[in-house]
Design a protein around this motif. Structure first.
Motif, PDB file in Angstrom:
ATOM      1  N   MET A   1      14.811  -9.996   7.690  1.00 32.27           N
ATOM      2  CA  MET A   1      13.344  -9.880   7.762  1.00 32.27           C
ATOM      3  C   MET A   1      12.700  -9.886   6.382  1.00 32.27           C
ATOM      4  N   ASP A   2      13.519  -9.621   5.361  1.00 36.16           N
ATOM      5  CA  ASP A   2      13.013  -9.504   3.997  1.00 36.16           C
ATOM      6  C   ASP A   2      12.013  -8.352   3.890  1.00 36.16           C
ATOM      7  N   VAL A   3      12.403  -7.199   4.451  1.00 38.73           N
ATOM      8  CA  VAL A   3      11.580  -5.992   4.379  1.00 38.73           C
ATOM      9  C   VAL A   3      12.428  -4.853   3.843  1.00 38.73           C
ATOM     10  N   LYS A   4      11.751  -3.731   3.519  1.00 38.72           N
ATOM     11  CA  LYS A   4      12.448  -2.629   2.852  1.00 38.72           C
ATOM     12  C   LYS A   4      12.658  -1.397   3.723  1.00 38.72           C
ATOM     13  N   ASN A   5      11.853  -1.240   4.766  1.00 40.91           N
ATOM     14  CA  ASN A   5      11.933   0.009   5.520  1.00 40.91           C
ATOM     15  C   ASN A   5      11.535  -0.189   6.982  1.00 40.91           C
ATOM     16  N   THR A   6      11.515   0.915   7.739  1.00 39.76           N
ATOM     17  CA  THR A   6      11.200   0.854   9.163  1.00 39.76           C
ATOM     18  C   THR A   6       9.818   0.290   9.431  1.00 39.76           C
ATOM     19  N   ALA A   7       8.859   0.644   8.586  1.00 34.21           N
ATOM     20  CA  ALA A   7       7.499   0.115   8.771  1.00 34.21           C
ATOM     21  C   ALA A   7       7.504  -1.405   8.722  1.00 34.21           C
ATOM     22  N   GLY A   8       8.254  -1.970   7.773  1.00 38.99           N
ATOM     23  CA  GLY A   8       8.363  -3.422   7.673  1.00 38.99           C
ATOM     24  C   GLY A   8       9.008  -4.026   8.902  1.00 38.99           C
ATOM     25  N   VAL A   9      10.029  -3.345   9.447  1.00 36.70           N
ATOM     26  CA  VAL A   9      10.706  -3.819  10.668  1.00 36.70           C
ATOM     27  C   VAL A   9       9.724  -3.855  11.837  1.00 36.70           C
ATOM     28  N   VAL A  10       8.947  -2.772  11.998  1.00 39.96           N
ATOM     29  CA  VAL A  10       7.987  -2.686  13.110  1.00 39.96           C
ATOM     30  C   VAL A  10       6.963  -3.815  13.021  1.00 39.96           C
ATOM     31  N   ILE A  11       6.391  -4.013  11.839  1.00 38.90           N
ATOM     32  CA  ILE A  11       5.356  -5.041  11.686  1.00 38.90           C
ATOM     33  C   ILE A  11       5.939  -6.437  11.926  1.00 38.90           C
ATOM     34  N   PHE A  12       7.132  -6.686  11.393  1.00 34.12           N
ATOM     35  CA  PHE A  12       7.776  -7.987  11.613  1.00 34.12           C
ATOM     36  C   PHE A  12       8.061  -8.196  13.098  1.00 34.12           C
ATOM     37  N   ALA A  13       8.614  -7.160  13.749  1.00 34.32           N
ATOM     38  CA  ALA A  13       8.978  -7.277  15.168  1.00 34.32           C
ATOM     39  C   ALA A  13       7.754  -7.525  16.045  1.00 34.32           C
ATOM     40  N   LEU A  14       6.642  -6.877  15.723  1.00 35.98           N
ATOM     41  CA  LEU A  14       5.406  -7.109  16.473  1.00 35.98           C
ATOM     42  C   LEU A  14       4.871  -8.516  16.227  1.00 35.98           C
TER      43      LEU A  14
ATOM     44  N   LEU B   1       7.889   3.583  -7.298  1.00 33.51           N
ATOM     45  CA  LEU B   1       8.662   2.605  -8.066  1.00 33.51           C
ATOM     46  C   LEU B   1       9.211   1.507  -7.154  1.00 33.51           C
ATOM     47  N   ASP B   2       9.645   1.890  -5.960  1.00 30.85           N
ATOM     48  CA  ASP B   2      10.142   0.911  -4.987  1.00 30.85           C
ATOM     49  C   ASP B   2       9.034  -0.092  -4.660  1.00 30.85           C
ATOM     50  N   ALA B   3       7.816   0.421  -4.467  1.00 31.34           N
ATOM     51  CA  ALA B   3       6.673  -0.455  -4.167  1.00 31.34           C
ATOM     52  C   ALA B   3       6.416  -1.415  -5.329  1.00 31.34           C
TER      53      ALA B   3
ATOM     54  N   TYR C   1       0.835  -1.191   0.000  1.00 27.41           N
ATOM     55  CA  TYR C   1       0.000   0.000   0.000  1.00 27.41           C
ATOM     56  C   TYR C   1       0.872   1.245   0.000  1.00 27.41           C
ATOM     57  N   LEU C   2       0.356   2.300  -0.580  1.00 24.86           N
ATOM     58  CA  LEU C   2       1.023   3.595  -0.671  1.00 24.86           C
ATOM     59  C   LEU C   2       0.040   4.691  -0.311  1.00 24.86           C
ATOM     60  N   LEU C   3       0.529   5.753   0.281  1.00 20.89           N
ATOM     61  CA  LEU C   3      -0.308   6.928   0.447  1.00 20.89           C
ATOM     62  C   LEU C   3      -0.309   7.677  -0.882  1.00 20.89           C
ATOM     63  N   LYS C   4      -1.404   8.391  -1.137  1.00 17.54           N
ATOM     64  CA  LYS C   4      -1.543   9.053  -2.436  1.00 17.54           C
ATOM     65  C   LYS C   4      -0.502  10.146  -2.665  1.00 17.54           C
ATOM     66  N   ASN C   5       0.122  10.616  -1.586  1.00 23.48           N
ATOM     67  CA  ASN C   5       1.153  11.648  -1.768  1.00 23.48           C
ATOM     68  C   ASN C   5       2.559  11.042  -1.844  1.00 23.48           C
ATOM     69  N   ALA C   6       2.652   9.724  -2.059  1.00 27.90           N
ATOM     70  CA  ALA C   6       3.962   9.066  -2.162  1.00 27.90           C
ATOM     71  C   ALA C   6       4.754   9.677  -3.324  1.00 27.90           C
ATOM     72  N   ASP C   7       6.064   9.770  -3.154  1.00 24.81           N
ATOM     73  CA  ASP C   7       6.884  10.326  -4.233  1.00 24.81           C
ATOM     74  C   ASP C   7       7.230   9.239  -5.257  1.00 24.81           C
TER      75      ASP C   7
END
Length: 200
Positions: free
Chosen positions: A176-189, A93-95, A82-88
């Motif tokens: 973790m096979d994630v790309k950013n801090t959000a992925g780290v948080v979700i994996f850690a939880l 492209l990363d997504a 998912y992306l926010l509509k104001n994503a750069d």
């Protein structure tokens, strides 16, 4: 923006959910970027129908900040990111490339509340039988990353150089096979490395 990317072929644009279904039937795309809220048929219903017809199609949801519950529903419906509509441009492209490779993409603006909702939902991006093993030092750094500390701050707290912390962070993301801090948080939880009350 997408039409200018050599690695991406834009095959169509839809104005509503029903038009999206027609386009998917006609073009059989590898990937669909869809708004969650659309006229005639919303993104959640559209995602379920698309994946029922074409299970290999990858879906990325576009959302607003206040749509956290809908983001979770979209992931449960089968979206792979998912992306926010104001994503750069870079994040869009990363997504696309992350999801195309078979991985889940978490928007970098994911809040602690949204991470918590995802963890408690039926969505499970980590279906591997056992999570990767982390050293005590890596677990320490994971907890500090989840609390939004920068590499510089983590280094100061743990008496490590910023470069050393960045090296740890890179290895943690790979494990973790994630790309950013959000992925780290979700994996850690998900894997009980950190408790929800420690970050909320």
């Amino acid at each position: 923006m997408l039409s200018k990317q050599e690695a991406v072929a834009l095959v169509g644009q839809a104005g509503d959910g029903q038009e999206l279904l027609r386009l998917v039937d006609e073009t059989r795309p590898d990937m669909v970027l869809t708004d969650i809220k659309m006229p005639k048929l919303d993104g959640i219903a559209a995602a379920k129908i698309i994946l029922e017809r074409y299970p290999l199609t990858k879906i990325i949801a576009l959302s607003m900040f206040e749509e956290e519950d809908l983001i979770v529903e979209m992931l449960e419906a089968g979206a792979k990111g998912y992306l926010l509509k104001n994503a750069d441009k870079r994040e869009i492209l990363d997504a696309i490339f992350t999801v195309n490779e078979g991985n889940i993409f978490y928007c970098k603006h994911t809040t602690a509340h949204l991470a918590s909702l995802i963890v408690k939902s039926k969505f499970d991006s980590h279906r591997k039988p056992a999570g990767p093993l982390f050293t005590d030092r890596e677990r320490e750094i994971i907890r500090l990353i989840c609390r939004q500390h920068t590499a510089q701050e983590i280094g100061e707290l743990l008496f490590l150089s910023k470069r050393t912390v960045e090296g740890y962070r890179t290895r943690i993301l790979e494990k973790m096979d994630v790309k950013n801090t959000a992925g780290v948080v979700i994996f850690a939880l998900k894997h009980s490395i950190i408790k929800e009350e420690e970050i909320l």
